[in-house]
Structures are given as structure tokens and as C-alpha cells.
Design a protein around this motif. Structure first.
Motif, PDB file in Angstrom:
ATOM      1  N   ASN A  74      -9.513  40.195 -64.521  1.00  0.00           N
ATOM      2  CA  ASN A  74      -9.542  40.851 -65.945  1.00  0.00           C
ATOM      3  C   ASN A  74      -9.242  39.781 -66.936  1.00  0.00           C
ATOM      4  O   ASN A  74      -9.596  39.796 -68.104  1.00  0.00           O
ATOM      5  CB  ASN A  74      -8.435  41.908 -66.084  1.00  0.00           C
ATOM      6  N   PRO A 453     -19.965  51.432 -65.109  1.00  0.00           N
ATOM      7  CA  PRO A 453     -19.351  51.133 -66.361  1.00  0.00           C
ATOM      8  C   PRO A 453     -19.040  49.494 -66.174  1.00  0.00           C
ATOM      9  O   PRO A 453     -19.267  48.815 -65.174  1.00  0.00           O
ATOM     10  CB  PRO A 453     -17.905  51.641 -66.292  1.00  0.00           C
ATOM     11  N   TYR A 456     -15.596  46.112 -64.618  1.00  0.00           N
ATOM     12  CA  TYR A 456     -15.176  46.605 -63.402  1.00  0.00           C
ATOM     13  C   TYR A 456     -15.107  45.721 -62.316  1.00  0.00           C
ATOM     14  O   TYR A 456     -15.970  44.984 -61.999  1.00  0.00           O
ATOM     15  CB  TYR A 456     -16.400  47.690 -63.030  1.00  0.00           C
TER      16      TYR A 456
ATOM     17  N   PHE B 171     -16.244  58.749 -64.621  1.00  0.00           N
ATOM     18  CA  PHE B 171     -15.556  57.515 -64.809  1.00  0.00           C
ATOM     19  C   PHE B 171     -14.772  57.342 -65.948  1.00  0.00           C
ATOM     20  O   PHE B 171     -15.032  58.006 -66.870  1.00  0.00           O
ATOM     21  CB  PHE B 171     -16.651  56.452 -64.759  1.00  0.00           C
ATOM     22  N   CYS B 172     -13.797  56.316 -65.999  1.00  0.00           N
ATOM     23  CA  CYS B 172     -13.390  55.980 -67.193  1.00  0.00           C
ATOM     24  C   CYS B 172     -14.237  54.689 -67.847  1.00  0.00           C
ATOM     25  O   CYS B 172     -14.225  53.874 -67.002  1.00  0.00           O
ATOM     26  CB  CYS B 172     -11.765  55.461 -67.119  1.00  0.00           C
ATOM     27  N   THR B 173     -14.724  54.807 -68.864  1.00  0.00           N
ATOM     28  CA  THR B 173     -15.698  53.522 -69.388  1.00  0.00           C
ATOM     29  C   THR B 173     -15.139  52.568 -70.446  1.00  0.00           C
ATOM     30  O   THR B 173     -15.505  51.956 -71.217  1.00  0.00           O
ATOM     31  CB  THR B 173     -16.850  54.054 -69.748  1.00  0.00           C
ATOM     32  N   TYR B 175     -12.195  49.982 -71.171  1.00  0.00           N
ATOM     33  CA  TYR B 175     -11.313  48.960 -70.456  1.00  0.00           C
ATOM     34  C   TYR B 175      -9.950  49.724 -70.830  1.00  0.00           C
ATOM     35  O   TYR B 175      -9.510  49.425 -71.836  1.00  0.00           O
ATOM     36  CB  TYR B 175     -11.708  47.802 -70.830  1.00  0.00           C
ATOM     37  N   LEU B 178      -5.320  46.987 -65.586  1.00  0.00           N
ATOM     38  CA  LEU B 178      -5.448  46.575 -64.512  1.00  0.00           C
ATOM     39  C   LEU B 178      -6.053  47.449 -63.327  1.00  0.00           C
ATOM     40  O   LEU B 178      -7.302  46.765 -62.629  1.00  0.00           O
ATOM     41  CB  LEU B 178      -3.789  46.581 -63.837  1.00  0.00           C
ATOM     42  N   GLN B 179      -6.004  48.728 -63.262  1.00  0.00           N
ATOM     43  CA  GLN B 179      -6.699  49.453 -62.585  1.00  0.00           C
ATOM     44  C   GLN B 179      -7.855  50.260 -62.976  1.00  0.00           C
ATOM     45  O   GLN B 179      -8.342  51.292 -62.632  1.00  0.00           O
ATOM     46  CB  GLN B 179      -5.722  50.518 -61.715  1.00  0.00           C
ATOM     47  N   HIS B 180      -8.282  49.802 -64.275  1.00  0.00           N
ATOM     48  CA  HIS B 180      -9.300  50.430 -64.927  1.00  0.00           C
ATOM     49  C   HIS B 180     -10.632  50.972 -63.786  1.00  0.00           C
ATOM     50  O   HIS B 180     -11.132  51.921 -64.104  1.00  0.00           O
ATOM     51  CB  HIS B 180     -10.068  49.603 -65.813  1.00  0.00           C
ATOM     52  N   SER B 181     -10.813  49.932 -63.112  1.00  0.00           N
ATOM     53  CA  SER B 181     -12.158  50.461 -62.193  1.00  0.00           C
ATOM     54  C   SER B 181     -11.884  51.413 -61.226  1.00  0.00           C
ATOM     55  O   SER B 181     -12.821  51.667 -60.470  1.00  0.00           O
ATOM     56  CB  SER B 181     -12.758  49.088 -61.631  1.00  0.00           C
ATOM     57  N   MET B 183     -10.100  54.200 -61.924  1.00  0.00           N
ATOM     58  CA  MET B 183      -9.952  55.351 -62.485  1.00  0.00           C
ATOM     59  C   MET B 183     -11.175  56.371 -62.504  1.00  0.00           C
ATOM     60  O   MET B 183     -11.876  56.388 -63.699  1.00  0.00           O
ATOM     61  CB  MET B 183      -9.517  55.083 -64.229  1.00  0.00           C
ATOM     62  N   ILE B 184     -11.415  56.563 -61.368  1.00  0.00           N
ATOM     63  CA  ILE B 184     -12.660  57.542 -61.099  1.00  0.00           C
ATOM     64  C   ILE B 184     -12.347  58.876 -60.487  1.00  0.00           C
ATOM     65  O   ILE B 184     -11.178  58.922 -59.480  1.00  0.00           O
ATOM     66  CB  ILE B 184     -13.444  56.672 -59.978  1.00  0.00           C
TER      67      ILE B 184
END
Lengths: 544, 315
Positions: A74, A453, A456, B171-173, B175, B178-181, B183-184
């Protein structure tokens, strides 16, 4: 203008002024030396930014953590974005080629305000240092993305304030350069150079300069509001303080969308210079290109909302922004048609700068047309914030600005350094770069269509195959880039001496020696023809 | 990619995709062919003298007007397919309260059921009343062609009708840190009667948490920490994420920072309760302050006790 006269005067590279050595560069007000200062600073940042991009792509070569942790990733895409956007593509072409060639192209001895010009470079360096200090001072490097979206940017524990302040300072450099160019173009054109006899690169710098002057203050004010909010707790954007996060997005994109045109207009200008030179014929539709440049600069102010189609604006606003976005596509399309028509019945010399220019046309068309998919409301909803958007703006920003920059450096290199590069290596580097570029970014269009998205660190297994292809493309592209840059760096020191006009081009910079003397012109030329009037030359003059 | 018809919006969006991609595909291939043809045909060795054409007004008008008509067409297809997404949901829509926070989703049904997976009936309109607790998130279900940002402080709504049973990614799209990817979650579209059966049952969590790994007494606590999203930041296996792991937590001696002061504490019931209700009061040294919000409005005393009971088992 005899060559004897020129030889009495030292060229700008060897000139000994008030200060010696490196100070003679850092304190030089000569527009050519300032252009070179920008070239070296921007190239250094670019190499760092490209390397960060490669590391991100290596991380994405397999799902899960591959070579770094999520926090590092990030931080990397934030730094990659800040470096590439604020330090490279926004100043990029105007700062390097605009500074070096604007006075030469319009028959002037320097820009209107040489000291202000040097100050702009110093401000640029200061802004860059402040922005980059966020990586080393205080807590963790910022992890907000280059957009600093509220309220995440207020909640993150990382050191985002210096990055924001850096962008604020860089804005002043941009404004001052814009102002300088506007005055230069209005006041310092050579006698006889009417507006419609001005070459197209200065025209594109003119359109760009107005955007820099009018749009940059908005980001300045916005970033100050962010600083005020974080330090004084005044609620502008943070909902916990009573602010509105969507207001931040509006203010951010009111600048950052026109900024896309700050990047792409000068790139279009370079292409408009190159195609006539290598096809040995006038640019097709000179006036249409001038008008479309100004229209893009103007309509470009009113389309920022297309970055926010899912943010929850009113239906009317969505309708209007989508409509205007489609309108701004027209002048860009007109330019592409005119460029293609310029090649029609030309006598095309397929040399390195032309290869970059022709591949620019291809990647620019893909970038622009994928923008139409994003400009339409229904398709935007599906694609917004996916890998598709990342592919789109890399085709436009990196494809557009990057390829035009490469075309420009290979075109003007002999003039800037008085030496030639090895064209075999230059073409090899181009071929590898171009193949790598397409392999890197094209799969991201498909990933986005499939719903992956952006931003990622990790992804679902169904996205794996295309990510592997993309990562391999990144390696190939950087390999090509390394060849291109090493070839140029070698040539700057040891290349064969370049003639004054290696390409047989007609614009004024090719009438002075390579490298140009300090004062550019012994006598300011008087302009009697159109800049691309190749009919005045006999066929024998045209062959190189 | 553009033939699926999984939601009521799919067809319109697919048509817009086909129209736009068709037009740009045609132009991209055509113009690239012209570019290559010109370069080959007019290369200097074959065509040494350039013809000095410098413009043609008729051509300029033609290639301004034709793209103008085409972009208006593309705009139109994009707009008509988008309009229904923005319309109000039908009156019979089932409303599900959707809560997004760093970094998990939770769905609250009209009968009080709370899940971390979105269960929906096929063929009935579903309206998601969305709110974000901390930063901007964006709810994205690719196969349904819907996406909507959820801005903290502003309620947002999106709706759709699922056409076929199945399990789809959500998905969360936007940003979100930290753990954005991660958040599914999944959307489980069930046929009417299956959905009714599920809706009436006591099962509150997803298929993901059916594996029995904890003793039954603390089973509810285990489900709860997954449901409200604790496990997005705290592991139960000793791995370090954003927050400390739960493994071996109970009875452990930790150095915490209270205000600016460091002090040494032993993790007990009181400490865990404080950490749930006022998470930024005592931060374990080495972790970042301000990332966790209070769960006071999401968990009641009874539920907190269940979580504590569960944490005791993780030695």
C-alpha cells in the motif's frame, strides 16, 4: 548567419559564466540548462517510480503475500502514484522540452522571466524533497494512494502530511512555469511569427500553461484545507468533524482531471512536431489541431465528475458529466485523424523518433477509446475502481506522455547534447519496451472486466493467469527501458558529433548549431512562412 | 463475459458494453490498419517525394461529425442502462441493512438475523440500506453489474433482483487501508423456498464457518468474532495482523500505552471488555492507535461475555 559567427560563441554546455562547475548549472538562468536540470531530476524520479511499479507487479505474480507485506504494498502504490503524477508527468514535458525548446521554436533568446524559471526548478526540488521526506521521517510511509481520499487519509496512522505539503509546493512550480510560458508566447515570438505561423508544440504549451495557471490553485487550496483539518480540526471533509468526504473528491478532481490534460496536451504537441518532420510534409489540418488543442484545454475543466460516478452524485450531475466526457473525446479524435492524414502520401523516414511517435498513436488510441467505455454511465459502474481503470490511465498517461517523451528525447537529443545515439540499440529498446508495455497493461483491461478491484495486494485465484502475464510484461518493459536509457546516457558522453539538422526538419531549433549557443540566435530570424512548409525544400535537401 | 443475465441490470449493461466495445473495436482495428498501411506504402525508400497536402475542410467536417454522432450513441446506451439502477427500489423489496467497516461486511435482516455473507432470494427485489462506519467503502457485485460507494455519515441505497441461484463474489472497491483486498464476501442467491427455510433457521453465519474447531460451549463466541469482523484484524492462530492475535492472549502479560504512559498489565476480562468498548484507551505497544472503533453499538453485554468465553479457550 554564418557558421563562423556561431563558432565564436560558446555553446550552452561548455559556457563559463559567473559560477563554475555544478553551480554554473544550479544557478544558471539559461532556459536550456534549466531544461537539462529538469531532465535529470525527472529521469531520476522516473527510474525510482518505475522500479516501485515493477516491485508491485512482482508482488502480484501470485495470490497472497509474495515478496512483501500488505502495508509495504500500500505504501508502494502510494509512492508510485505521487512520484509518477506529481513529480514526473505533470511537470514532465513542459519542464524539460518546453523549457529547452519553446524559446528556440519561436525564435527567442530565453523565456520571458529567466530568474522565475530558475526559481520554479528550485521550488520543484523543494516540493519533491518535502514529498519524499514522508518516506523517511515520522511514522510509517503514507498508505492513502496518491488521491489522499478523505476520510481514510485522516484515519491512517501514517505520515501523509509531508506528501500533501509537497504536492502543494509543487503546485507553485507548475503555476510559475505556466505563467512564464504564457508571457513568453505572447511577447517573445520572432518578427513575422503570427499566431498561425507558430509551430504546434508551442501551441500545446500555451493551452497547457492556461490550465496550469487556472486549475493548480484549486488543488493548492484543497491541500491546505486538508492540512487545516488535520492540524486545527476544522471540519471540511471528515464526517466525524461534520465535513463531507465527497466535497474532497470534487475539489481534488476539479484540479486532477484538468491535470490529465496538462500531461497529454504537450505530448500531443510533440507528436504534431514529429510527424511532419519524418513524413517531410506539412501537418494535415494545422488549424484543426490548434482549435482542438484549445477545446480540449477548455472542455477538460468540466468533466471531473466522471471520476465519481459511483460516489453518489445527483442523477443530473451524472448525466451532464458523462455527456461532457463524450464531447471532449471529439477534439482528441480529430487530432488522431489529422495525424494519420499527415502520413498520407508522405515520404516517411522510419527512424527511432518516428517509431516512438507511431507507437504513441496506437497506445493513445487504445487509451482514449477505453476512456469511452469508462465515460458511459452503465459500463462505468461495472468498471469503476477496477484494474480496467488502471490499464486505461496507464495507456493514456504512461502510453501518451511516456511515448511522446521518448519520441521527443530521441528527436531532440542531437540538438540538446550535440551528439548522436546508436539507432540500432535505440530501436531494439523501443521494440522490447513496446511489447512489454502491451503485455503488461492489456491483461489488466480483461481483469477489470472480470471484476478485479484495483489497489489489491491480494486477489482471488480466478485472476491469477492474467496477473502472471502482466507481471512478465513488466519485466520485459523495464528491460527495454534500461536499454533505451543506457544507450542515451552513453551517447551523451561518447556519441558521434551530431549535425545541426540530422532529420531534415524545418522548425527554427534546427537552424542553430548543435548544441545551441548560449544566446540561441545570433540574429533573431524573421519568419515568412508556415512552420511546416516542406515544399520550399528541394528533394535533395530532404534526404539526410 | 457479456451474455450472462444474472441480475435485472445485466442485460442493459451488457448491451452498452457490446455497443461501445463494438464501435471502438471497429475504429481501433481500422485506424491501426490505416496507420500501418501508410507507413509501409509511403516509406521513404518507396515514396521519395512527399506530396505537400496540408488540409481539407470537408474531411475535417466529416471526421468531426461522424465521431460526434457515434459518441452521442454511446452516451445514450450508457445512460439508459444506468437509469434503472438509480431509480427507487420496488415497494415489495426486501430491505437488508448493510454495514461496512475496516475490513468486513455485515448484513442485518428485517427479522434481526445478522450474517457476514449476503443471503438473498432469487427473483425478489433486494434493497441494501448501506452505511460505512469508518472510511469510504464501495459495494461491488461484478456479476450483478452494481457498485456503490458507501460514504460515512450518509446512508446509501442500492438494489437489484438476482435471476439465478448461485454463489457470487462481493468486493469492496474503494481503497480502505491495510486489509482492503481481504474485504471480500459472498452473495448466496437461494431459490424462494430455500431462502425462506434459511431465513427462519437460527443459522446466522456463512458456510465458511461451519467447520467445528472450538468446543461447543464457546461456539457462539467463535461465530460472533467472525460475524462482526474481529478476525479481519486479529487472528486465532498466532499470526500478527493489524491487531494482536487472540491465541494465548488470556492471562498474557503485555506492555500497553495509555495516553502517553507505558504500563504493564495482565490480560483479563476487564481488559478485553475495555478493548472492545474503548479500543484506543490501552494500545498494546507496537500497534497503531486509531484503527479500531468501539463495538459498543454492535455487541451487547451477553455477546461480549460469549466472546470472552471463547478467547479463554484459545491457549
Amino acid at each position: 548567419m554564418s557558421s563562423e559567427n556561431h563558432s565564436c560563441q560558446s555553446n550552452y554546455l561548455t559556457f563559463k559564466g559567473k559560477y563554475a562547475g555544478v553551480w554554473g548549472w544550479l544557478f544558471s538562468t539559461d532556459h536550456k540548462r534549466i531544461g537539462i536540470l529538469y531532465l535529470y531530476s525527472i529521469l531520476s524520479f522516473f527510474i525510482a517510480g518505475a522500479f516501485l511499479g515493477l516491485l508491485m507487479k512482482l508482488e502480484l505474480i501470485a495470490p497472497g503475500s509474495t515478496i512483501m507485506r500488505a502495508q509495504t504494498y500500500n505504501g508502494f502504490f502510494t509512492l508510485h502514484g505521487i512520484t509518477m503524477i506529481f513529480l514526473i508527468v505533470i511537470p514532465g514535458i513542459p519542464a524539460v522540452f518546453g523549457n529547452f525548446f519553446l524559446p528556440l521554436l519561436i525564435g527567442a533568446r530565453d523565456v520571458a522571466f529567466p530568474r522565475l524559471n530558475l526559481l520554479s526548478w528550485w521550488i520543484y526540488i523543494l516540493g519533491a524533497l518535502v514529498a519524499l521526506s514522508s518516506q523517511f521521517l515520522g511514522s510509517d510511509p503514507p498508505d492513502t494512494g496518491w488521491t489522499f481520499y478523505a476520510p481514510y487519509s485522516f484515519r491512517t496512522g501514517t505520515n501523509m502530511l509531508p506528501a500533501v505539503l509537497g504536492a502543494f509546493i509543487l503546485g507553485f512550480s507548475s503555476i510559475l512555469t505556466g505563467l512564464n510560458f504564457i508571457v513568453t508566447i505572447h511577447r517573445l515570438r520572432a518578427p513575422g511569427m503570427t499566431w498561425l505561423r507558430m509551430p504546434l508544440f508551442p501551441w500545446s504549451l500555451y493551452g497547457t500553461a492556461w490550465i496550469q495557471l487556472l486549475a493548480t490553485p484549486i488543488i493548492g487550496i484543497t491541500l491546505l484545507m486538508v492540512v487545516a483539518e488535520r492540524t486545527l480540526k476544522i471540519g471540511f471533509f471528515d464526517p466525524t468533524l461534520g465535513g463531507d468526504p465527497v466535497l474532497y473528491q470534487h475539489l481534488f478532481w476539479i484540479y486532477s482531471h484538468p491535470a490529465v490534460y496538462i500531461m497529454i496536451l504537450p505530448a500531443m504537441g510533440i507528436i504534431s512536431e514529429l510527424l511532419p518532420a519524418f513524413a517531410r510534409k506539412p501537418i494535415f489540418g494545422y488549424k484543426a489541431i490548434v482549435v482542438s488543442t484549445l477545446l480540449i484545454a477548455f472542455i477538460g475543466y468540466f468533466v471531473w465528475g466522471h471520476h465519481m460516478f459511483t460516489a453518489g452524485m445527483s442523477g443530473t450531475a451524472q448525466f451532464a458529466f458523462s455527456f461532457l466526457t463524450f464531447l471532449v473525446a471529439i477534439p482528441s479524435a480529430v487530432k488522431v485523424f489529422n495525424w494519420l492524414a499527415t502520413l498520407y502520401k508522405g515520404s516517411i523516414h522510419i527512424q527511432t523518433p518516428f517509431l516512438w511517435a507511431a507507437s504513441f498513436l496506437f497506445v493513445f488510441m487504445i487509451g482514449g477509446m477505453s476512456g469511452l467505455v469508462l465515460g458511459a454511465l452503465a459500463t462505468n459502474v461495472h468498471l469503476h475502481d477496477t484494474a480496467f481503470v488502471v490499464a486505461h490511465f496507464h495507456f493514456i498517461v504512461f502510453g501518451g506522455v511516456g511515448y511522446a517523451f521518448m519520441a521527443g528525447i530521441h528527436y531532440w537529443f542531437p540538438k540538446m547534447f550535440g551528439r548522436m545515439y546508436d539507432s540500432g540499440w535505440a530501436n531494439t529498446g523501443w521494440g522490447l519496451f513496446f511489447s512489454g508495455f502491451l503485455t503488461l497493461y492489456f491483461p489488466m483491461f480483461i481483469l477489470g472486466m472480470k471484476g478485479m478491484p484495483r489497489r489489491y495486494f491480494d486477489y482471488l485465484p480466478e485472476f491469477h493467469g492474467l496477473n502472471v502475464i502482466s507481471s512478465l510484461g513488466a519485466m520485459l518493459m523495464l528491460f527495454g527501458l534500461a536499454i533505451v536509457l543506457i544507450n542515451l546516457m552513453r551517447a551523451a558522453r561518447r556519441g558521434a558529433a551530431a549535425p545541426d539538422n540530422p532529420w531534415g526538419a524545418l522548425t527554427l531549433e534546427w537552424t542553430v548549431p548543435s548544441p545551441p549557443p548560449v544566446a540561441n540566435f545570433i540574429d533573431i530570424p524573421t519568419i515568412v512562412t508556415h512552420p511546416y512548409d516542406y515544399s520550399i525544400l528541394q528533394p535533395k535537401d530532404l534526404s539526410k | 463475459m457479456f451474455s450472462s443475465n444474472l441480475s435485472n441490470f445485466s442485460q442493459g449493461v451488457n448491451t452498452a458494453f457490446i455497443v461501445i466495445l463494438g464501435i471502438i473495436g471497429f475504429f481501433l482495428v481500422g485506424l491501426t490498419a490505416v496507420l500501418i498501411y501508410f507507413i509501409v506504402k509511403y516509406r521513404a525508400s518507396k515514396h521519395p517525394v512527399a506530396s505537400q497536402v496540408s488540409g481539407n475542410t470537408t474531411l475535417e467536417i466529416i471526421w468531426t461529425l461522424i465521431p460526434l454522432l457515434l459518441v452521442l450513441g454511446m452516451f445514450y446506451f450508457g445512460w439508459v442502462a444506468w437509469k434503472p439502477m438509480e431509480s427507487r427500489p420496488p415497494r415489495n423489496a426486501m430491505h437488508i441493512k448493510t454495514t461496512a467497516r475496516m475490513w468486513n461486511w455485515s448484513f442485518t435482516y428485517e427479522n434481526g438475523k445478522v450474517t457476514d455473507t449476503l443471503y438473498i432470494p432469487v427473483g425478489l427485489p433486494v434493497a441494501l440500506d448501506m452505511e460505512a462506519l469508518d472510511v469510504i467503502h464501495s459495494l461491488y457485485i461484478p456479476v450483478f453489474r452494481i457498485k456503490k460507494d458507501i460514504v460515512p455519515g450518509t446512508p446509501r441505497l442500492t438494489w437489484f433482483i438476482a435471476n439465478s441461484p448461485g454463489s457470487y463474489d462481493l468486493f469492496c472497491t474503494e481503497y480502505c487501508g491495510l486489509q482492503h483486498s481481504t474485504m471480500i464476501t459472498l452473495v448466496k442467491a437461494l431459490p424462494g423456498e430455500d431462502f425462506e427455510a434459511w431465513y427462519a433457521s437460527l443459522d446466522t453465519t456463512s458456510a465458511q464457518s461451519t467447520v467445528q474447531i472450538a468446543p461447543p460451549a464457546s461456539e457462539e463466541g467463535r461465530k460472533l468474532i467472525k460475524q462482526v469482523g474481529c478476525t479481519a484484524c486479529h487472528t486465532t492462530d498466532g499470526t500478527r495482523l493489524v491487531g494482536p492475535t487472540y491465541k494465548g492472549l488470556f492471562g498474557k502479560t503485555e506492555i500497553v500505552i495509555t495516553g502517553k504512559e507505558e504500563r504493564t498489565i495482565t490480560v483479563d476480562e476487564a481488559y478485553i471488555r475495555t478493548s472492545i468498548l474503548d479500543p484506543n484507551k490501552d494500545i498494546v505497544k507496537g500497534y497503531t492507535k486509531g484503527l479500531m472503533l468501539s463495538y459498543g453499538n454492535q455487541l451487547n453485554e451477553e455477546e461480549i461475555q460469549k466472546i470472552i468465553d471463547y478467547l479463554r479457550t484459545l491457549q
